[in-house]
Design an enzyme around this catalytic site. Sequence first.
Site, PDB file in Angstrom:
ATOM      1  N   THR A 278     176.542  56.108  87.818  1.00  0.00           N
ATOM      2  CA  THR A 278     176.386  54.713  88.260  1.00  0.00           C
ATOM      3  C   THR A 278     177.312  53.734  87.544  1.00  0.00           C
ATOM      4  OG1 THR A 278     174.592  54.385  86.676  1.00  0.00           O
ATOM      5  CG2 THR A 278     173.971  55.010  88.924  1.00  0.00           C
TER       6      THR A 278
ATOM      7  N   THR B 282     174.628  60.848  86.220  1.00  0.00           N
ATOM      8  CA  THR B 282     173.226  61.004  85.833  1.00  0.00           C
ATOM      9  C   THR B 282     172.420  61.741  86.894  1.00  0.00           C
ATOM     10  OG1 THR B 282     173.334  59.003  84.505  1.00  0.00           O
ATOM     11  CG2 THR B 282     171.158  59.680  85.205  1.00  0.00           C
TER      12      THR B 282
ATOM     13  N   SER C  43     180.446  59.089  84.794  1.00  0.00           N
ATOM     14  CA  SER C  43     181.230  58.066  85.485  1.00  0.00           C
ATOM     15  C   SER C  43     182.464  57.604  84.730  1.00  0.00           C
ATOM     16  CB  SER C  43     180.327  56.899  85.543  1.00  0.00           C
ATOM     17  OG  SER C  43     179.964  56.167  86.442  1.00  0.00           O
TER      18      SER C  43
END
Length: 363
Positions: A146, A64, A111
Amino acid sequence: MLVNVSLAVAVAASLLGSAAAAPLVAVKQLVERKVNASPDFNITFSSSHTDGLPRTLIMATGGTIAGSSASATDSTNYRAGSIGVAALVDAVPQLLNVSNIDGMQVSNVDSGSITDDIVLLISKLANKALCGSDPEYDAVVVTHGTETLEETAYTLDATLMCDKTVVVVGAMRPATAISADGPSNLLEAVTTAVSPASHGRGVLVVLNDRICQALYCAKTNANALDTFKAYEQGFVGGPLSTKPFFYYPPSQPTFKTVYDLSNVTSLPRVDVLYSHQMATFDGVNASVANGAKGFIGAGTGAGGISPWAKQNLAYVMSQGIPVVASTKINNGVVAPDEDPAAGSYISSALLNPVKSRRLLQSL
Ligand SMILES: *[C@@H]1O[C@H](CO)[C@@H](O)[C@H](O)[C@H]1NC(C)=O
Ligand SMILES: *[C@@H]1O[C@H](CO)[C@@H](O)[C@H](O)[C@H]1NC(C)=O
Ligand SMILES: *[C@@H]1O[C@H](CO)[C@@H](O)[C@H](O)[C@H]1NC(C)=O
Ligand SMILES: *[C@@H]1O[C@H](CO)[C@@H](O)[C@H](O)[C@H]1NC(C)=O
């Protein structure tokens, strides 16, 4: 049932600190920089050089923090990993007063698409960048999505062979969002990474004005900015005017052990299975047929796994495949079995399921 007893004992011992940790080399002062980056690193971006500043290698993986959206108010539908490392650094000119920066694009994905090979590569590059006899860099910062950030950060923590600092950083809002958190997180990450006060604290996760040790740190909220926390252990510090302020002198988690992966070329497949009422885990044979070399049970409490799932795990354990019991609660301890010879699961101790997976893969 025949669990691999020596492995079980080794895991439980290393988790609880009775095994001798690999020696960490003494903390070194910031070394003098060399002007040319080594060919070991595929540098795609180099900041203008300022004498006297430390040198940081940024390994960008996507996520992100490098995400863009068509709308400044859209923080849920956006494309992660669309901005390159040069643009990330360009957005934060203040970085160039803190460190000389070399940027390397290890991947540019969200991720969930980070592979074992990417994590292994980052680990090897971080060791090469920081831990040799004449290290090229003073600090390493990894930018990461994340959602699986804690998996990469923990793996680096368990495999970095010196007391220098690696900071893993991400963002909850894409770069195009109003009040995007990426730029300040990146500035605080680099400032923390180059600070000698950060040495000897293991790999650090820096987001949202907080500094968290990778071994304990986990994502705790799917959306909010204050998502990375170590519930029991707390933060080790927080940036003040972007500079790290630590609450205590350097220390490492009680049971931390470091594994040398320098000769490892791939990590074995380990699957995490989530227990719940009537969980069956009846795909275990298929997982083994597809190459799984171990399993982590995300137990319902202190390692609790349903009786049906246990029955199916018993068969794979009888084939010598290790099974770790962890907890989906993501907090608390799964204590080791008093008698591992009885063919029980390996306990995860304080590690959550995804970190238990990384430890089992690294052993
Ligand atoms: C650098 O790039 C080359 C060519 O794409 C590739 O073969 C090599 O594996 C890369 N090395 C690193 C450390 O990323
Ligand atoms: C960098 O530091 C210099 C000297 O203190 C200052 O004039 C300049 O504004 C700083 N640049 C940024 C981008 O913070
Ligand atoms: C890695 O391989 C080298 C060369 O074979 C050997 O000297 C070294 O001890 C190995 N390191 C580990 C940690 O196994
Ligand atoms: C796994 O394979 C063994 C041996 O063929 C079999 O006894 C067992 O029922 C299988 N387990 C599942 C869940 O299919």
